[in-house]
Design a protein around this motif. Structure first.
Motif: not given
Length: 573
Positions: A2, A505-506, A509, A511, A513-515, A517-518
């Protein structure tokens, strides 16, 4: 997998190719004579590592360049490097902990010496040197080491897996500087190197011939520039200072200048100027947001050298209720209509674009609520005194509100002062010459980074389309302080463990979409803590002479990113 997929997608197909520019006017270098550029905010230095001001980044981009930068669509493209490294082409390691760049063959500095991997490594060492103050240090977060296995190869090693490894040496904010020239300018000595900071040796299309701080820069074509026949202009006169209206008239009405940057003027004024027929306005939306910052530290002059220092909290802006009420009192729709018209959009975020990162969690700011603001202050115990100013425990709600000198900004100030005073917040207005306000002098009390006021207003944005480095600008360690010579992008001196954790966290990361979100979560902390009050999502508006060809307005990098490709189509004098 991913992570690798996200990495490949982030740079798209443009990462594999060089930019190609159509130039129907090929010929000898310098064939088109003089190029005249006017920036009404005058540069004070030619070293973007020592200034967070856009005017310095832009001016310096004519001279010093990165390994890669962003095109007009926000795509990452190779510049001094042969190609943009990816997992697919083997340039990014399988575990995402390193990225390998290869310099183009035969690159020369403007003094005729070879550009090597040592210069690239040194640029990192310069920005991260102990005791120094680097305005772009967030570009080098998580870099553990830089290796130089040969003269053209640079390996950046990260302390964590980096799904987006394109912070170091990418974009106008992180260019390559010559190791030999800056060798004696590390750490605390960096601001003292006047010759180097005013006259950097570069790889760009032009070289500085004379630098007059906060005034005029003269440049000449770089005879060692890597592309034959470029730049088309033999010399550049880069005029700084004045105001946006004068800059606009100098292109549109008198033809005295070929390019005017950042015409922060009312829409009717701009359209009226264009009727003269000599110039044309160019506009594009990127990530620029006019915003107000709330100072979390006490800037009372009586504190002396402890003024604005973390550990001395602001006497009342540390009360969230006050910050929130000040935000609720603002009519952003009216400000945007008056100040920018079609060149402005409403936003309640400091991160308004690209669309995937734009949060909808803060939209309440779009509606002015004066009565609600008053009720909030009442509930928090801030009582209205006999002079109409609220106070509590002997502390008055009285703010110094500073910004740069500009007609639109002074209109914003006047309206906001009226609304704040209506809810009981006494407001003193101050405007500072833009060349000083956005300047780099660590000894000046008037710079936007030093922020010796209660609130301040300006616009900022970031290189490219990935916001990781930009959002990292509000971590605790990015606060300008005496120890870092008042450099850093966390001007409010805001510090949150939760925010710092999201930054970390970013960084690991992949993905998309997760980036997103963060990034939204980081934006929402700043918005919902009312550390930053966004006012208007601004379009970038500049103007150029109709006889100036090759201009491609770029909101994702320096506006002067492709000045090597500009040319004269006729005589507009």
């Amino acid at each position: 997998m991913k992570l690798k997929t996200a990495l490949m997608g982030a740079v798209a197909t443009a990462c594999m190719a060089q930019m190609a520019y159509a130039d129907a006017h090929e010929g000898e270098r310098g064939r088109d004579g003089e190029l005249r550029i006017i920036y009404w905010q005058a540069p004070s230095i030619m070293n973007p590592y020592l200034s967070g001001g856009t005017k310095e980044l832009e001016a310096a981009s004519l001279v010093i360049e990165p390994l890669a930068r962003y095109d007009t669509d926000g795509n990452l493209v190779a510049w001094l490097a042969e190609e943009v490294p990816t997992v697919a082409n083997g340039g990014v390691s399988e575990d995402l902990t390193s990225i390998t760049w290869v310099l183009k063959e035969g690159l020369l500095w403007s003094d005729g010496t070879p550009v090597t991997s040592t210069d690239v490594k040194f640029s990192w060492e310069y920005c991260t040197a102990e005791g120094g103050g680097c305005a772009q240090s967030e570009k080098y977060l998580d870099v553990e080491s830089v290796d130089t296995p040969d003269d053209r190869t640079v390996v950046v090693n990260f302390s964590v897996a980096k799904p987006f490894p394109y912070g170091p040496f990418v974009g106008a904010q992180a260019p390559i500087i010559q190791a030999a020239q800056f060798a004696d300018c590390l750490g605390p000595r960096a601001p003292e190197c006047t010759e180097q900071n005013f006259n950097p040796i570069g790889t760009g299309p032009f070289v500085v011939t004379e630098f007059r701080t906060n005034d005029v820069i003269t440049l000449a074509a770089n005879e060692n520039y890597r592309e034959e026949g470029k730049p088309a202009f033999a010399t550049v006169t880069f005029k700084g200072g004045g105001d946006a209206a004068a800059a606009g008239r100098a292109v549109h009405e008198t033809g005295e200048y070929d390019y005017a940057w950042n015409l922060q003027l009312a829409p009717d004024v701009l359209s009226g100027m264009a009727e003269a027929g000599l110039g044309e306005n160019v506009v594009s939306f990127g990530t620029s947001v006019e915003r107000i910052l709330m100072n979390m530290t006490n800037v009372d002059p009586a504190l002396g050298d402890q003024r604005g220092v973390i550990g001395n909290p602001h006497p009342f802006l540390t009360d969230k209720s006050v910050r929130q009420a000040m935000s609720m009192a603002i009519d952003r729709a009216l400000l945007t209509e008056i100040g920018y018209g079609d060149f402005g959009r409403l936003t309640c975020n400091v991160l308004p674009a690209p669309a995937i990162y734009n949060s909808d969690a803060n939209d309440a700011c779009l509606t002015q609520d004066l009565e609600g603001a008053k009720a909030l202050l009442d509930e928090a115990g801030w009582a209205v005194g006999g002079d109409g100013v609220r106070e509590k425990d002997g502390v008055r709600l009285s703010v110094l509100y500073q910004t740069s000198t500009n007609a639109v900004r002074q209109d914003y100030q006047a309206l906001i002062k009226e609304w704040w005073e209506e809810i009981g917040v006494e407001t003193e207005l101050r405007n500072i010459d833009a060349s000083v306000f956005f300047g780099s002098d660590p000894g000046s009390p008037d710079t936007f980074q030093k922020f010796f006021a209660d609130v301040e207003m300006f616009t900022n944005n970031f290189d490219g389309t990935d916001p990781e480095a930009y959002m990292a600008g509000w971590t605790c360690d990015q606060a300008p302080q005496p120890e870092n010579q008042w450099q850093g992008n966390n001007m409010p001196r805001f510090c949150s463990e939760e925010y710092d954790a999201l930054r970390a966290e970013m960084a690991v990361t992949g993905d998309i979409d997760e980036r997103a979100r963060i990034a939204k979560a980081m934006n929402d902390i700043l918005m919902q803590e009312y550390i930053i009050l966004p006012l208007t999502h601004r379009g970038r508006n500049s103007a150029h002479a109709k006889t100036l060809g090759g201009v491609q307005l770029n909101v994702w990098d320096s506006e002067l990113w492709n000045a090597a490709d500009w040319y004269r189509t006729g005589d507009n004098r």
